[in-house]
Design a protein around this motif. Structure first.
Motif, PDB file in Angstrom:
ATOM      1  N   HIS A 188       0.868  -1.181   0.000  1.00  0.00           N
ATOM      2  CA  HIS A 188       0.000   0.000   0.000  1.00  0.00           C
ATOM      3  C   HIS A 188       0.898   1.222   0.000  1.00  0.00           C
ATOM      4  O   HIS A 188       1.486   1.576   1.013  1.00  0.00           O
ATOM      5  N   ALA A 189       1.064   1.832  -1.197  1.00  0.00           N
ATOM      6  CA  ALA A 189       1.963   2.980  -1.306  1.00  0.00           C
ATOM      7  C   ALA A 189       1.198   4.276  -1.531  1.00  0.00           C
ATOM      8  O   ALA A 189       1.545   5.312  -0.965  1.00  0.00           O
ATOM      9  N   VAL A 190       0.174   4.259  -2.388  1.00  0.00           N
ATOM     10  CA  VAL A 190      -0.564   5.485  -2.709  1.00  0.00           C
ATOM     11  C   VAL A 190      -2.045   5.234  -2.451  1.00  0.00           C
ATOM     12  O   VAL A 190      -2.617   4.254  -2.922  1.00  0.00           O
ATOM     13  N   THR A 201      -6.309  -1.097   6.286  1.00  0.00           N
ATOM     14  CA  THR A 201      -6.262  -0.584   7.653  1.00  0.00           C
ATOM     15  C   THR A 201      -7.306  -1.288   8.516  1.00  0.00           C
ATOM     16  O   THR A 201      -7.051  -1.615   9.684  1.00  0.00           O
ATOM     17  N   ARG A 202      -8.470  -1.548   7.927  1.00  0.00           N
ATOM     18  CA  ARG A 202      -9.511  -2.285   8.647  1.00  0.00           C
ATOM     19  C   ARG A 202      -9.025  -3.693   9.004  1.00  0.00           C
ATOM     20  O   ARG A 202      -9.325  -4.209  10.086  1.00  0.00           O
ATOM     21  N   VAL A 210      -0.582  -7.827   9.641  1.00  0.00           N
ATOM     22  CA  VAL A 210       0.365  -6.980  10.372  1.00  0.00           C
ATOM     23  C   VAL A 210       1.075  -6.095   9.364  1.00  0.00           C
ATOM     24  O   VAL A 210       1.195  -6.431   8.184  1.00  0.00           O
ATOM     25  N   ARG A 211       1.542  -4.978   9.837  1.00  0.00           N
ATOM     26  CA  ARG A 211       2.145  -3.990   8.948  1.00  0.00           C
ATOM     27  C   ARG A 211       3.647  -3.896   9.183  1.00  0.00           C
ATOM     28  O   ARG A 211       4.123  -3.943  10.310  1.00  0.00           O
ATOM     29  N   GLU A 212       4.398  -3.772   8.035  1.00  0.00           N
ATOM     30  CA  GLU A 212       5.831  -3.523   8.092  1.00  0.00           C
ATOM     31  C   GLU A 212       6.166  -2.534   6.976  1.00  0.00           C
ATOM     32  O   GLU A 212       6.306  -2.903   5.824  1.00  0.00           O
ATOM     33  N   GLY A 213       6.275  -1.268   7.331  1.00  0.00           N
ATOM     34  CA  GLY A 213       6.493  -0.222   6.331  1.00  0.00           C
ATOM     35  C   GLY A 213       5.279  -0.084   5.433  1.00  0.00           C
ATOM     36  O   GLY A 213       4.156   0.117   5.898  1.00  0.00           O
TER      37      GLY A 213
END
Length: 715
Positions: A188-190, A201-202, A210-213
């Motif tokens: 997810h960049a733009v 995000t939901r 999980v998020r990494e950068g």
């Protein structure tokens, strides 16, 4: 542990790129190289991919029982699939039965996401685990081990996880399904809008990813919970192929012999009239038409013969301007028909492109045909080999269509998906070309094709070469069946080939007999050889022809000066000097039997022969100089054959020979010390006596003698 000789031979047949390796130790290191293993694995079927992923998921080493527990195997294919992976050097086996151990030589595995699953929970950072536990409704506490246990407990209840997923908004639910089904990493960049509104995000807030950068990943255990408690990867085997019983069955022999004949005719053509190339490379449409007319085939078919002859090194490019025969062509022409056919088939099987559909095929923009005979990478070769393996599974006498074969071919190679725009046409090209070679007939393997693919001998399926000729009063020579190479060479030297079918026909003429005499044969010697190969006595008209040409042969002689023309008959010199057709020679008589020519001996001989005379060349010592037939032959060295015994015996690790072999296989750079100077080289190629490659230190290509390289090492 070194492989047994039989296993090593099988490995090198499957992966010939490893044949240059000089020792068992170097081979073991290369088998553990992922960059070499991945292309080999992708050439195998979907079940091999599943077992490879399962082994990676189990840590790179597992018992057969553990693999069977992880996989759904209704067709009992696990054992066969493991053996296939072992035959390609992608796993090693220790013991047999359920207790036997299967090991991968690649500890990190070959798949970025086995079965489309993300990393397991144990590999996540503590903060990511806490976020996941919180999102799934838990209360994270304690150290990482305790949080990991909490997360494992929460996702173990698959029904609760799926119920939580059912409450997600539509867009978030769609993204969740995509990530769970095989796309576990989302970038997810733009995003035009608030990040809080983005579906991913939901998913983070709900504890599914999980998020990494900029990357979001779904852990393996979460995906498994979403797929359901009964989910298991299934070994499916090859899809069923719709087939029909053929009205007639072909042994493929007639097409095989025709293929050998047409390639032989192409070699002879390039030996006397090289095939011109375009400046951009390859043979253009106009030249293809000329060659097709000369071979009496269609332009599409002549492309196949050009590609095969080029791939077998029977023809080669001379300075990028023309295609001419090679020295290997003479060796090929001396082989029996079965060996010549097998060489062509092996070249066809290894060819990366489809000769009769020469496109890249990866997308609609790359469907423009490319000029033959240069090779280029595309999926046609993999699809061709897969199509033939599918045909092997059909009962003898049953055939299928390209559309019917496609699903099974797609199971056997990923190239069908990667080259989808051209996949069906690539299968059709494989059937079409196989039919021209005698491998396929009406969508089914011929007896000859099946025998070759099964590794059975094919020599006894070809007719015994004929060593005798029937000489007739009309000055023709007829050979029934397949003429032996020696007989063909003899007849080509003294007669002109008129036709080839079930019988080959040559015709004798003044020019053809003179050609034999020019090559150094005497009239008596020619008649003796004709009598030796003739089924009956040499006909009187042929004897008269030979003796008549021999009587006139050498009446005019050409020796070196500018050049000098001599004759025993003064009237003949007078006739030559007064002939208008020979005015380019500017002949000038300086004696009753001697004239001077303004052109060199070769050109003088040619013009005199075109004028209907039978001159001979004279050597400096005054003797008649024989003129063997002139055929252009480009020097080509054959690839050295691999020797399983030599690899097993091996050489000392760390030697220059080993380093050179490894670099030629892997494409790695290598430092070669030559004349006390280091050369940092890449893309090296090994021939029987040389090493060639690009030198970064000198900025140019170098070719070194292998035997004189005393020091070479990988940087």
């Amino acid at each position: 542990m070194p492989l047994p000789a039989a296993d090593l031979a099988r490995l090198l047949r499957n992966r010939p790129e490893l044949a240059a390796v000089p020792s068992a130790e170097a081979l073991e290191r290369l088998l553990a190289a992922p960059e070499l293993a991945v292309p080999a694995l992708l050439a195998l079927d979907a079940d091999c991919h599943l077992v490879s992923q399962a082994l990676q998921l189990l840590g790179g080493e597992a018992s057969r029982a553990a693999l069977a527990e992880l996989l759904h195997d209704p067709g009992d294919r696990l054992g066969e699939t493991i053996e296939t992976l072992a035959a390609w050097g992608l796993v090693t086996l220790d013991g047999s039965g359920d207790g036997g151990t299967v090991r991968s030589p690649h500890p990190q595995g070959l798949w970025a996401n086995p079965f489309g699953l993300g990393r397991p929970l144990r590999e996540l950072a503590a903060e990511d685990l806490k976020s996941l536990v919180k999102g799934l409704g838990g209360r994270p506490k304690g150290r990482k081990a305790e949080v990991l246990a909490q997360a494992a407990d929460l996702v173990r209840d698959g029904s609760a996880v799926r119920a939580r997923a059912a409450s997600l908004p539509r867009e978030a639910a769609a993204l969740l399904e995509s990530m769970a089904d095989g796309q576990p990493v989302f970038q997810h960049a733009v995003w035009y809008g608030s990040d809080a509104d983005h579906p991913v995000t939901r998913l983070v807030e709900a504890g599914f990813v999980v998020r990494e950068g900029w990357e979001y990943e779904m852990p393996m255990e979460v995906a498994l919970a979403l797929r359901g408690d009964g989910w298991k990867p299934e070994l499916t085997g090859q899809p069923e192929v719709p087939s029909v019983e053929l009205a007639g069955h072909s042994d493929g022999l007639a097409s095989a012999l025709a293929a050998v004949d047409r390639v032989e005719a192409l070699i002879e053509l390039t030996g006397t009239q090289p095939v011109a190339e375009l400046k951009a490379g390859g043979v253009g449409a106009r030249e293809l038409k000329r060659v097709a007319r000369a071979l009496d085939v269609s332009e599409q078919v002549v492309v196949l013969w050009l590609d095969l002859a080029f791939g077998t090194d029977l023809i080669a490019s001379e300075a990028g301007e023309r295609l001419a025969g090679t020295t290997l062509a003479d060796e090929w022409l001396g082989l029996d028909p079965a060996s010549r056919w097998q060489a062509l088939v092996e070249s066809w099987l290894a060819m990366p492109q489809a000769a009769t559909f020469r496109v890249q095929g990866c997308c609609p923009e790359h469907m423009t045909p490319q000029a033959p005979p240069y090779q280029f990478e595309c999926g046609a070769g993999e699809i061709r080999r897969a199509a033939l393996r599918v045909l092997q599974t059909l009962p003898p006498g049953r055939g299928s269509s390209p559309e019917g074969l496609l699903p099974a071919v797609g199971w056997r190679t990923r190239a069908v998906k990667e080259f989808a725009p051209a996949a069906t046409e690539f299968v059709a090209a494989a059937l079409r070309e196989g039919e021209l070679l005698g491998m396929v007939h009406q969508g089914a393997l011929t007896e000859l094709g099946r025998a070759h693919l099964d590794g059975a001998g094919v020599a006894d399926r070809f007719p015994t070469p004929t060593h005798t000729v029937t000489l007739q009063n009309d000055l023709t020579a007829i050979v029934s069946g397949v003429p032996a190479p020696q007989l063909t060479a003899f007849l080509n030297g003294c007669a002109d080939l008129e036709s080839r079918d079930r019988a080959s026909v040559w015709r004798f003429s003044h020019q053809s007999v003179r050609r034999a005499l020019d090559a150094g044969t005497t009239a008596d010697g020619l008649l003796e050889e004709l009598a030796r190969v003739a089924a009956k006595a040499v006909p009187q008209p042929l004897r008269y022809l030979v003796t008549d040409v021999a009587r006139r042969h050498g009446a005019v002689r050409v020796t070196a000066a500018a050049s000098v023309v001599t004759a025993e008959d003064p009237a003949l010199i007078t006739e030559l000097c007064g002939t208008r057709a020979l005015r380019k020679l500017a002949l000038r008589a300086i004696a009753p039997t001697v004239a001077l020519s303004a052109l060199p001996p070769d050109e003088t001989l040619q013009l005199l022969r075109e004028g209907g005379h039978a001159p001979v060349a004279v050597a400096p010592d005054g003797t008649i100089k024989a003129e063997p037939p002139r055929r252009r032959r480009l020097p080509v060295e054959p690839d050295p054959a691999w020797d399983a015994t030599a690899i097993l015996q091996g050489g000392e690790p760390g030697t220059p020979a080993e380093a050179l072999s490894v670099a030629s296989v892997t494409g790695e750079p290598i430092v070669i010390v030559w004349q006390r100077r280091e050369h940092y080289m890449e893309d090296i190629e090994l021939t029987r006596g040389t090493v060639s490659g690009y030198c970064h230190d000198c900025g140019t290509e170098h070719t070194f003698q292998r035997g004189r390289i005393k020091e070479a090492h990988l940087p």
